[in-house]
Design a protein around this motif. Structure first.
Motif, PDB file in Angstrom:
ATOM      1  N   CYS A 414     -21.039 -15.041 -25.493  1.00  0.00           N
ATOM      2  CA  CYS A 414     -22.025 -16.107 -25.705  1.00  0.00           C
ATOM      3  C   CYS A 414     -22.720 -16.427 -24.384  1.00  0.00           C
ATOM      4  O   CYS A 414     -22.067 -16.514 -23.331  1.00  0.00           O
ATOM      5  N   ARG A 416     -25.302 -19.324 -22.863  1.00  0.00           N
ATOM      6  CA  ARG A 416     -25.889 -20.635 -23.135  1.00  0.00           C
ATOM      7  C   ARG A 416     -26.658 -21.128 -21.922  1.00  0.00           C
ATOM      8  O   ARG A 416     -26.180 -21.061 -20.800  1.00  0.00           O
ATOM      9  N   ASN A 418     -29.287 -24.380 -20.351  1.00  0.00           N
ATOM     10  CA  ASN A 418     -29.635 -25.792 -20.448  1.00  0.00           C
ATOM     11  C   ASN A 418     -31.130 -25.909 -20.177  1.00  0.00           C
ATOM     12  O   ASN A 418     -31.551 -26.121 -19.038  1.00  0.00           O
ATOM     13  N   SER A 470     -29.702 -23.666 -31.302  1.00  0.00           N
ATOM     14  CA  SER A 470     -30.579 -24.270 -30.309  1.00  0.00           C
ATOM     15  C   SER A 470     -30.903 -25.701 -30.684  1.00  0.00           C
ATOM     16  O   SER A 470     -31.034 -26.038 -31.867  1.00  0.00           O
ATOM     17  N   THR A 476     -30.207 -23.485 -25.522  1.00  0.00           N
ATOM     18  CA  THR A 476     -30.021 -22.475 -26.561  1.00  0.00           C
ATOM     19  C   THR A 476     -28.797 -21.636 -26.243  1.00  0.00           C
ATOM     20  O   THR A 476     -28.508 -21.346 -25.067  1.00  0.00           O
ATOM     21  N   GLU A 477     -28.077 -21.223 -27.287  1.00  0.00           N
ATOM     22  CA  GLU A 477     -26.903 -20.367 -27.116  1.00  0.00           C
ATOM     23  C   GLU A 477     -27.017 -19.159 -28.032  1.00  0.00           C
ATOM     24  O   GLU A 477     -27.210 -19.295 -29.238  1.00  0.00           O
ATOM     25  N   CYS A 479     -24.954 -15.746 -29.324  1.00  0.00           N
ATOM     26  CA  CYS A 479     -23.610 -15.165 -29.407  1.00  0.00           C
ATOM     27  C   CYS A 479     -23.672 -13.855 -30.194  1.00  0.00           C
ATOM     28  O   CYS A 479     -24.289 -13.801 -31.262  1.00  0.00           O
TER      29      CYS A 479
END
Length: 488
Positions: A414, A416, A418, A470, A476-477, A479
């Motif tokens: 994953c 992620r 910011n 997101s 948003t992440e 994976c």
């Protein structure tokens, strides 16, 4: 209205079905009722004839007594004959007289104890039926035992002299024919009424069914012309309404794709124009000898080289995606450490993150090598694109978090950030080619919207999947998972 239209075909099918049902019902009813009434009439007349024959056989009547009590129909003709066929009594007809012969052609059957049933035109030339039964000579004291059984079963082996005559009843078939005609007339009115009502209902159903299809067809034509703002508003069955909603959604998707295509053309044109203008400008400077010093010549050549690489990268992305989608790229599967690949990728992308004062943190939740079975070079490309995308959309002075872990026979990774996040409206389209959900402030890493599409194509080629979560303004992440390597 065209003969091959759905409306005409549906209307015709409904009317034809009703016609077939009505015709079959009329044929069945008239045939069944005619047969039923005919057999019922025969049974009634035969029972009357037997009542008279039994009474005569027991000498309960003489030939001068009328037989009105046994007559159900005032138009019936009753004829009583002796064993030679001579009329001993007749009522209801003036065509025959007492002492005349009657029914000689039936005499053999009568003397054998058999009943007769025949049709003729004896009554005023009308169709009629004649029923004849033999008269059995009996004694009252014996009637309830042997003679009754003899009469009812007509035992042929008994002495013929026991059958002393016959009773004939002739009854007209006109009431039966009148009843049948009345039934047919009734069915005709029902038939015409049903056709009129069915036509109205069929036209209504055909209209209610085809009208939405016509609207859908018109909308499809407009969409084919490029009018993606077409909307269909239907009030029909759930299936047709669903189809209309699908067409509306299709128009919306095509509108989005068309917008993406136009933006892509504009972006590609802009992106290509910039490096090409650099290449042309600095090449002209070099050709014209305007670079006075070695330092300037080296500077201009480096710019030409960088812009050439940038231009080549754009072309490579487009060709790469086309090759992946065409299935012409073969994956080279081999075991490798995901932990090691992530660390090397972070080292490579760290200078890009430093420019925005962004830190990249990595967490291996299992603490092992996380061996995967996949195409290592393609996975490196995925990690580079994800990290570049995270840097591109992250706020300055923020963090990018990378985590990896093992779950059953899968390795999960994953990434992620910011940053600005992706709106809910944009999320369904981020995997589309040439789609960019937002504009980065950093023009040095501006792309043309192929990165995520390439990432998903590579992941799917491995038989795996990638997801995104997101929140606008928070980040948003992404994976994805790959199969873990098992030595066995």
């Amino acid at each position: 209205m065209r003969c091959n239209s759905i409306r005409v075909k549906l209307w015709s099918a409904i009317i034809l079905t009703i016609l077939i049902i009505l015709v079959m019902s009329m044929i069945f009813q008239t045939s069944f009722l005619s047969s039923f009434y005919y057999n019922q009439k025969v049974r009634e007349v035969e029972e009357d004839a037997r009542d008279i024959a039994r009474a005569l056989g027991r000498n309960e009547y003489n030939f001068n007594v009328p037989y009105i009590d046994a007559i159900r129909n005032v138009n019936d003709v009753i004829v009583v004959t002796d064993y030679s066929g001579r009329i001993t009594y007749i009522t209801g007809s003036t065509d025959y007289k007492q002492g005349w012969f009657f029914g000689l052609k039936y005499l053999n059957k009568i003397l054998k104890g058999q009943k007769i049933q025949d049709e003729n035109k004896m009554l005023r030339g009308l169709d009629s039926i004649i029923i004849g039964v033999p008269i059995v000579k009996t004694q009252n004291s014996l009637w309830d035992v042997k003679q009754k059984q003899l009469y009812e079963q007509y035992i042929e082996s008994e002495d013929l002299q026991m059958f002393i005559g016959a009773v004939y009843i002739i009854t007209p078939l006109e009431p039966l024919e009148i009843t049948t005609r009345a039934i047919r007339t009734q069915f005709l009115y029902i038939f015409l009424g049903a056709i009129i009502i069915a036509s109205i209902i069929a036209l209504f159903l055909a209209h209610s069914f085809t009208e939405p299809l016509i609207k859908i067809n018109d909308a499809a034509k407009e969409i084919a012309k490029g009018n993606y703002n077409t909307k269909i508003h239907l009030k029909s069955s759930s299936e047709i309404t669903t189809l209309g909603d699908t067409i509306n959604n299709l128009a919306k998707q095509l509108s989005r794709v068309e917008q993406i295509r136009r933006e892509f053309i504009a972006n590609v044109s802009h992106e290509l124009r910039t490096p090409l203008s650099y290449l042309k400008g600095y090449a002209e400077i070099m050709i014209d000898g305007l670079a006075d010093t070695e330092f300037e010549r080296e500077k201009y050549l480096n710019i030409i080289l960088e812009e050439s690489e940038r231009l080549g990268k754009m072309v490579d992305e487009i060709l790469h995606l086309s090759q992946i989608e065409a299935g012409s790229i073969q994956l080279k599967l081999s075991p490798f450490s995901m932990d090691s690949v992530i660390k090397r990728t972070i080292d490579k992308m760290l200078p890009l993150a430093v420019k925005k004062d962004i830190s990249i943190k990595y967490s291996n939740l299992d603490g092992d090598l996380l061996l995967c079975l996949a195409d290592e070079n393609r996975i490196k490309q995925i990690l580079i694109n994800l990290l570049a995308n995270a840097v591109k959309h992250s706020y300055d002075h923020s963090n990018i978090l990378i985590s990896s872990y093992r779950l059953n026979d899968r390795i999960y990774v994953c990434v992620r950030d910011n940053g600005e996040g992706i709106s809910e409206e944009d999320l369904p389209f981020i995997w589309d080619r040439f789609y960019t959900a937002g504009k980065s402030k950093d023009k040095s890493i501006e792309g043309i919207g192929l990165g995520l599409s390439i990432i998903k194509s590579i992941i799917n080629a491995h038989g795996c999947d990638i997801t995104v979560n997101s929140v606008v303004g928070e980040g948003t992440e992404f994976c994805f998972w790959l199969p873990s390597y098992q030595e066995s």
